[in-house]
Design a protein around this motif. Structure first.
Motif, mmCIF file in Angstrom:
data_model
loop_
_atom_site.group_PDB
_atom_site.id
_atom_site.type_symbol
_atom_site.label_atom_id
_atom_site.label_comp_id
_atom_site.label_asym_id
_atom_site.label_seq_id
_atom_site.Cartn_x
_atom_site.Cartn_y
_atom_site.Cartn_z
ATOM 1 N N VAL A 135 -64.930 -21.592 9.999
ATOM 2 C CA VAL A 135 -64.128 -22.811 10.139
ATOM 3 C C VAL A 135 -63.005 -22.835 9.108
ATOM 4 O O VAL A 135 -61.909 -23.358 9.368
ATOM 5 C CB VAL A 135 -65.025 -24.060 10.039
ATOM 6 N N LYS A 136 -63.234 -22.259 7.942
ATOM 7 C CA LYS A 136 -62.157 -22.147 6.952
ATOM 8 C C LYS A 136 -61.032 -21.270 7.488
ATOM 9 O O LYS A 136 -59.844 -21.567 7.291
ATOM 10 C CB LYS A 136 -62.712 -21.578 5.647
ATOM 11 N N GLU A 137 -61.405 -20.202 8.185
ATOM 12 C CA GLU A 137 -60.386 -19.328 8.769
ATOM 13 C C GLU A 137 -59.623 -20.046 9.884
ATOM 14 O O GLU A 137 -58.407 -19.882 10.022
ATOM 15 C CB GLU A 137 -61.051 -18.064 9.315
ATOM 16 N N ALA A 138 -60.341 -20.863 10.667
ATOM 17 C CA ALA A 138 -59.681 -21.622 11.731
ATOM 18 C C ALA A 138 -58.655 -22.591 11.147
ATOM 19 O O ALA A 138 -57.519 -22.688 11.625
ATOM 20 C CB ALA A 138 -60.724 -22.372 12.552
ATOM 21 N N LEU A 139 -59.053 -23.310 10.105
ATOM 22 C CA LEU A 139 -58.135 -24.251 9.464
ATOM 23 C C LEU A 139 -56.959 -23.517 8.842
ATOM 24 O O LEU A 139 -55.804 -23.960 8.962
ATOM 25 C CB LEU A 139 -58.875 -25.067 8.410
ATOM 26 N N ALA A 140 -57.230 -22.407 8.181
ATOM 27 C CA ALA A 140 -56.143 -21.629 7.571
ATOM 28 C C ALA A 140 -55.178 -21.116 8.633
ATOM 29 O O ALA A 140 -53.952 -21.096 8.417
ATOM 30 C CB ALA A 140 -56.724 -20.461 6.777
ATOM 31 N N MET B 170 -52.944 -34.202 10.051
ATOM 32 C CA MET B 170 -53.629 -33.700 8.859
ATOM 33 C C MET B 170 -53.166 -34.414 7.595
ATOM 34 O O MET B 170 -53.956 -34.656 6.683
ATOM 35 C CB MET B 170 -53.414 -32.193 8.712
ATOM 36 N N LYS B 171 -51.892 -34.760 7.542
ATOM 37 C CA LYS B 171 -51.339 -35.387 6.342
ATOM 38 C C LYS B 171 -51.882 -36.799 6.117
ATOM 39 O O LYS B 171 -51.787 -37.331 5.010
ATOM 40 C CB LYS B 171 -49.810 -35.427 6.441
ATOM 41 N N LEU B 172 -52.453 -37.408 7.158
ATOM 42 C CA LEU B 172 -52.938 -38.776 7.033
ATOM 43 C C LEU B 172 -54.279 -38.864 6.317
ATOM 44 O O LEU B 172 -54.642 -39.940 5.836
ATOM 45 C CB LEU B 172 -53.046 -39.424 8.418
ATOM 46 N N ALA B 173 -55.025 -37.769 6.274
ATOM 47 C CA ALA B 173 -56.340 -37.791 5.629
ATOM 48 C C ALA B 173 -56.620 -36.428 4.990
ATOM 49 O O ALA B 173 -57.521 -35.707 5.422
ATOM 50 C CB ALA B 173 -57.426 -38.153 6.636
ATOM 51 N N PRO B 174 -55.860 -36.058 3.959
ATOM 52 C CA PRO B 174 -55.960 -34.704 3.403
ATOM 53 C C PRO B 174 -57.301 -34.396 2.744
ATOM 54 O O PRO B 174 -57.718 -33.229 2.704
ATOM 55 C CB PRO B 174 -54.818 -34.653 2.384
ATOM 56 N N ALA B 175 -57.993 -35.397 2.228
ATOM 57 C CA ALA B 175 -59.241 -35.128 1.508
ATOM 58 C C ALA B 175 -60.278 -34.478 2.413
ATOM 59 O O ALA B 175 -61.029 -33.587 1.988
ATOM 60 C CB ALA B 175 -59.792 -36.417 0.907
ATOM 61 N N GLY B 176 -60.339 -34.914 3.651
ATOM 62 C CA GLY B 176 -61.305 -34.340 4.578
ATOM 63 C C GLY B 176 -61.055 -32.874 4.844
ATOM 64 O O GLY B 176 -61.989 -32.059 4.875
ATOM 65 N N TRP B 177 -59.799 -32.509 5.019
ATOM 66 C CA TRP B 177 -59.462 -31.105 5.263
ATOM 67 C C TRP B 177 -59.767 -30.261 4.030
ATOM 68 O O TRP B 177 -60.162 -29.093 4.153
ATOM 69 C CB TRP B 177 -57.992 -30.985 5.651
ATOM 70 N N ASN B 178 -59.619 -30.848 2.864
ATOM 71 C CA ASN B 178 -59.958 -30.109 1.641
ATOM 72 C C ASN B 178 -61.455 -29.837 1.555
ATOM 73 O O ASN B 178 -61.870 -28.840 0.953
ATOM 74 C CB ASN B 178 -59.474 -30.877 0.405
ATOM 75 N N ILE C 270 -63.256 -29.010 4.084
ATOM 76 C CA ILE C 270 -63.435 -27.795 4.879
ATOM 77 C C ILE C 270 -63.050 -26.572 4.052
ATOM 78 O O ILE C 270 -63.765 -25.564 4.032
ATOM 79 C CB ILE C 270 -62.593 -27.853 6.170
ATOM 80 N N ARG C 271 -61.923 -26.673 3.353
ATOM 81 C CA ARG C 271 -61.465 -25.541 2.545
ATOM 82 C C ARG C 271 -62.479 -25.188 1.457
ATOM 83 O O ARG C 271 -62.576 -24.027 1.041
ATOM 84 C CB ARG C 271 -60.115 -25.860 1.919
ATOM 85 N N ALA C 272 -63.238 -26.185 0.983
ATOM 86 C CA ALA C 272 -64.217 -25.953 -0.071
ATOM 87 C C ALA C 272 -65.615 -25.662 0.482
ATOM 88 O O ALA C 272 -66.547 -25.457 -0.298
ATOM 89 C CB ALA C 272 -64.285 -27.173 -0.997
ATOM 90 N N SER C 273 -65.751 -25.630 1.800
ATOM 91 C CA SER C 273 -67.067 -25.439 2.393
ATOM 92 C C SER C 273 -67.484 -23.975 2.324
ATOM 93 O O SER C 273 -66.701 -23.091 1.970
ATOM 94 C CB SER C 273 -67.059 -25.903 3.856
ATOM 95 N N ALA C 274 -68.720 -23.741 2.714
ATOM 96 C CA ALA C 274 -69.264 -22.378 2.699
ATOM 97 C C ALA C 274 -69.213 -21.734 4.078
ATOM 98 O O ALA C 274 -69.857 -20.695 4.302
ATOM 99 C CB ALA C 274 -70.706 -22.398 2.198
ATOM 100 N N ASP C 275 -68.470 -22.326 4.999
ATOM 101 C CA ASP C 275 -68.381 -21.810 6.366
ATOM 102 C C ASP C 275 -67.107 -20.985 6.522
ATOM 103 O O ASP C 275 -66.021 -21.549 6.676
ATOM 104 C CB ASP C 275 -68.385 -22.984 7.351
#
Length: 214
Positions: free
Chosen positions: A130-135, A112-120, A122-127
């Motif tokens: 999947v936000k709960e899964a990532l959290a 995750m640390k290699l490409a943080p923008a992509g994970w962000n 998800i955090r900003a998405s309306a789903d």
């Protein structure tokens, strides 16, 4: 384990003083696959063996190791593309039978640390799912590295739940990536290193002028 995993496990155990073990590598490759942004092999290979250059006697030994890593990468991708086919490699305490998920999540967090923008994204998405899964995965990583401390009862509950939740959360992230993929990735990357590619040992030299000469 399958024959190729036995061979890969043996190399990881025997060759590297500061490298990943199989469960950590499994989590790491999984994190790379479900990452919303592609990470180039020239960036993600070196963390597998740590700071020291890979101690293979010749280029054939290094290539065999890379082939095994990519075989597992592709097997993981195939399992994620199959409905209900994904199962993480989690260690087990032989004395108590406890599932040791921490090493797997450490590998996933490293990816995750290699490409943080992509994970962000998800955090900003309306789903919300999947936000709960990532959290949930991020929380497991925080527990594993000691950033988030739990009481004994809650820690025991998370330990029991982690092995059931990881196989649920990861396919959700994979499905989100497929639905929102900016690169149209449809298959795993190839295993061979081009002679003019950056050497995977991290030296900064071209492969043909570095480990290919070994």
């Amino acid at each position: 384990m399958t024959d190729y995993l036995d061979e890969l496990d043996a190399i990881l155990l025997d060759q590297f003083d500061d490298g990943m073990l199989l469960s950590e590598l499994d989590g790491y490759l999984t994190g790379l696959i479900v990452s919303p942004d592609i990470v180039a092999p020239s960036r993600w290979l070196k963390p597998i063996w740590g700071d020291a250059p890979p101690p293979f006697e010749d280029a054939a030994g290094l290539q065999r190791f890379l082939d095994l890593v990519m075989q597992h990468h592709n097997m993981l991708l195939d399992s994620l593309n199959a409905q209900g086919g994904y199962t993480p490699i989690l260690d087990q305490d032989p004395r108590s039978g406890e599932i040791l998920w921490e090493m797997w999540i450490d590998g996933f967090a490293t990816a995750m640390k290699l490409a943080p923008a992509g994970w962000n994204r998800i955090r900003a998405s309306a789903d919300p799912a999947v936000k709960e899964a990532l959290a949930g995965l991020a929380e497991l990583a925080a527990i594993s590295n000691g950033v988030f401390r739990l009481g004994e009862a809650e820690q025991n509950r998370r330990d029991r739940q982690a092995s059931d939740l990881i196989p649920v959360w990861v396919p959700m992230l994979h499905a989100w990536r497929l639905a929102n993929d900016r690169s149209n990735r449809t298959s795993a990357i190839g295993a061979k290193i081009g002679r003019n590619d950056p050497c995977p040992c991290g030296s900064g030299k071209k492969y043909k002028k570095c480990c290919a000469l070994a």
